[in-house]
Design an enzyme around this catalytic site. Sequence first.
Site, mmCIF file in Angstrom:
data_model
loop_
_atom_site.group_PDB
_atom_site.id
_atom_site.type_symbol
_atom_site.label_atom_id
_atom_site.label_comp_id
_atom_site.label_asym_id
_atom_site.label_seq_id
_atom_site.Cartn_x
_atom_site.Cartn_y
_atom_site.Cartn_z
ATOM 1 N N GLU A 84 49.615 43.089 37.486
ATOM 2 C CA GLU A 84 48.383 44.041 37.902
ATOM 3 C C GLU A 84 48.741 45.454 37.665
ATOM 4 O OE1 GLU A 84 45.711 43.254 38.788
ATOM 5 O OE2 GLU A 84 45.831 41.385 39.829
ATOM 6 N N GLU B 39 48.744 32.663 38.806
ATOM 7 C CA GLU B 39 48.440 32.703 40.373
ATOM 8 C C GLU B 39 47.226 31.659 40.400
ATOM 9 O OE1 GLU B 39 48.041 36.565 42.312
ATOM 10 O OE2 GLU B 39 49.732 37.216 41.164
HETATM 11 C C1 IPT Z 1 46.637 39.038 43.082
HETATM 12 C C2 IPT Z 1 48.106 39.911 42.978
HETATM 13 O O1 IPT Z 1 48.791 39.617 41.965
HETATM 14 C C3 IPT Z 1 48.980 39.337 44.072
HETATM 15 O O2 IPT Z 1 49.928 40.222 44.182
HETATM 16 C C4 IPT Z 1 48.148 39.204 45.314
HETATM 17 O O3 IPT Z 1 47.612 40.410 45.803
HETATM 18 C C5 IPT Z 1 47.027 38.295 45.185
HETATM 19 O O4 IPT Z 1 46.263 38.616 44.309
HETATM 20 C C6 IPT Z 1 46.292 37.781 46.562
HETATM 21 O O5 IPT Z 1 47.056 37.702 47.675
HETATM 22 S S1 IPT Z 1 45.474 40.620 42.470
HETATM 23 C C7 IPT Z 1 43.879 39.837 43.117
HETATM 24 C C8 IPT Z 1 43.069 41.157 43.124
HETATM 25 C C9 IPT Z 1 43.317 38.829 42.126
#
Ligand code: IPT
Length: 977
Positions: free
Chosen positions: A409, A480
């Site tokens: 990010e 993710e």
């Molecule tokens: C995404 C992040 O990469 C991770 O660190 C964590 O924050 C996760 O989301 C949520 O728990 S960023 C999100 C804005 C898609």
Amino acid sequence: MELPYLEDVSPGTGSLPPRAWYARSDATSLSLNGSWRFRLSPTADAADDSFASDGYDAGAWDTVAVPGHWVMQGHGAPIYTNMVYPFPVDPPRVPTENPTGDHLRTFDLPDDWPATGGGTLRFDGVESCARVWLNGTELGEFKGSRLPHEFAVGHLLKPSGNVLAVRVHQWSSGSYLEDQDQWWLPGIFRDVTLLHRPEGCALDFFTHASYDHRSGTGTLRVDSDVDGRVTVPELGVDVAAGESVTVAVEPWTAETPRLYDGVLATAGERVPLRIGFRTVAVEDGVIKVNGRRILFRGVNRHEFHPETGRALDRDTMRTDVLLMKQHNINAVRTSHYPPHPAFLDLCDELGLWVIDECDLETHGFTEQGWRDNPVDDDRWTPALLDRAARMVERDKNHASVIIWSLGNECGTGRGLTAMARWIRARDTGRLIHYEGDPSCADTDMYSRMYADHAEVERIGHRADTEGPESRRQLPFILCEYGHAMGNGPGGLSEYQELFDAHERNQGGFIWEWIDHGIKHPEFGYAYGGDFGEELHDGNFVCDGLVFPDRLPSPGLDAYKRVIQPVRFAYDEDAGTVRITNLHDFADLSHLSFEWAYHVDDEAASEAGELAVPPGLGPGESVDLKLPDPPPTSRDAETFLHLTAMVGVKTNWTKLDHGVARAQFAVTPRPAVRPATGERPSQGAEFITLGPGTFDPRTGELRTLNGIPLPGAPRLDIWRAPTDNDNGASWQGGQRNGLVWRELGLHRMQHRLDAVELTDDALTVRTRVAPAARDIGLRTVYRWTSDGSQLRLTVSVTPEGEWTVPLPRLGIRLGLPAAYGYAHWFGGGNGEAYPDTAAASGIGRHFMPVDRMQTPYVRPQENGARADVRWAELRAGFTGEGVRVVGEPAFWFTARRWTTEQIDAAAHRTDLTPGDTVWVHLDHGQHGIGSQSCGPGVLPRYELHAAPAEFAFTFSRREATPEEEPPPVAPPPGRSSL
Ligand code: IPT
């Protein structure tokens, strides 16, 4: 204006060039972990630096444990923000209020410390900026919290009375590069070590160990800064450093983590090598290791411990890896920084694919449309390159690390490109990942986070036409997905189908491994805001597959099933099962297989071993004939159970550990005998019908088999919204949890329209609806009895326009507190919801009601058991009680508090058992989805308001004092191990 070292953008001064990290060699070392003197100041320069000079008396200071974070040791407090910076965005400047911890430690050299040679002082992790002195001489200062920094100190060492002084600032320019979604935790949180450096010692070295799957040979070359010899006795290898040798080897994979022990011997030092031969490449648009496509069944892992924050001991690291292995997980993304290097040793040894991610995130710049983003500003590039180099140099000798990730990010920018170029030049044997740049200009794979199923399917077809053409040639991963916040995530099976169906879709990494709840005397586990932070993101920090104490959540159980490496498909007509090996490399020789027929709730009437050919290779299937099922009487159900267990000695679990299982119904569920014929009778005070007495005015059930009911059964559609019901503000789609509340579904009114007595039934007509709205549910309760049983049929007809799914649809009733032991035949033994039910198996389950609760850090709907045919609530394990049989099968939930209490609770400690056991018998439950940071519930798992009819038959369950109390079921999450 010249900025002080903590605010300038440089990575630091005075440290040695980065190099390979190793735990031990034959050179002496001295751990400087332990109790250090500590003084906290509110600003960076409140105290002078005289504490670093010889003879300073720190006797009046406090102490802290190193490794550790001072905010976890009673000095100041942690702060949690997701993406916003907890200070004004004015890079590279930081606030004047800058908690600064002065650390002091004196040490003597051990008696056997050699008189010759040098010394290196190594810091494995300090957040966020440190300035270091030894014996009054300043060594330098550094940033890059989760990266090692070394200083040459040999010339400064004395046999005794060495004084090591470290000043640590919480905020520095480096903080702008470390905006990961986690607690801000300053301190010296990883090891501090003094390494003796003998004359002729090893400096940096790079083990290149590739594998040629065609010839079955490995090629080894260890490049070393210093001349030396490389020996690998098991392979008969003895070559000069820098020289290549090719020999027949067994390859390293996450499934078969074969390591060879070797030694790099320089003139002055012998460094142990753990060599894994493997080749990583993208071929035909697919990531391949040793020539084969791999599938990531991964998790994102932050380093976290509820008492020590990111200071983890070795046992905790090992626990993480073992738990992952035991739950069929094969990959870790080290979100969002390189972990303690010992963790990677464990991944090498036990076998996990690793995406090693750089300590880099600048997420907070989204708030200003990425203006001034450090990764697109040349002034910051040296700091970025320093971070890339420190990660790659430290971790390059790990077989498990197959992909470098530039960070998380950060938007896009030249700095990232510079990092990628540098990494490619330094290491040609691994791939590069970064998610934030849709052009994929710098990466070897296309990566997304939280893409919904439809998008993943499109990508699988290489039909993601919005990006550049070059991207469609790349492999795809979800770095993710499946946001494991609170109850959930839902919809994982459907992702897995898309990974299996499309070669390009190479799996993903669940967000995330562990809830970062901090142990707290009042709250149980604290989350954002609990330390009085002005700015925080609440419980968004608790989104893991394991609870803060590492107890597996139902989400982990479900994930284990979804990714199990063996598939069973039952062909009822042929009486065969097809077994498919879903490993990427391993055959099935490490597993033993069993079949069993379970007739109803009795023990297996037949069971045996299943002769699966051990040599069944990855991707291969075999059809095996099963013995015929035993004859089943008309009122029993038969299930076929198939299991795969570990059948050989391993280093990651015990014998007979369950790896995969499946269950198939062999016979249909028998019909429930109707309970009718009895005539309700109207007495002076009550209406009596079989075992029930009713209030003649309201039609409510007052007693059942003589048990007074603290809560009469009535329609219930409310559930305490889950984090996934509530959704995240930036997610598309309707946020049901909020809409439900806005509509008033948490305060439904029950209007009584009629209580009707007929020859064979008591009928109660109602309308259930929220104030201020014209929507409602016409609800008719029809009670019948055969004299001993009482049957309730509920008919629901929606009225008005329902534009939201219902949270749940069923009845709730209250029993006296004594009925605290649940026994049921249906899904279990853990929690399940429509789209999270992969681990739920039908059988006979027994559990105290207290054990049926899933302890989400922020209380929310939990604890339902799926497909329940009948359930009993007993007064004691073998005591009398109430039995309820569902038509059709139902969702069963029992708890000592109400939905309203859960809804009002912020922490586990807000829930205390009352004097009623509240029982939910639900005809339907809405799915869970992943909307707390991802897509919502898939349409097939939505619970629509539609006409429905369902029935429950209540009867008395007699005590069975002679019954052996069944073993108490393990707590949620421990069941699948
Ligand atoms: C995404 C992040 O990469 C991770 O660190 C964590 O924050 C996760 O989301 C949520 O728990 S960023 C999100 C804005 C898609």
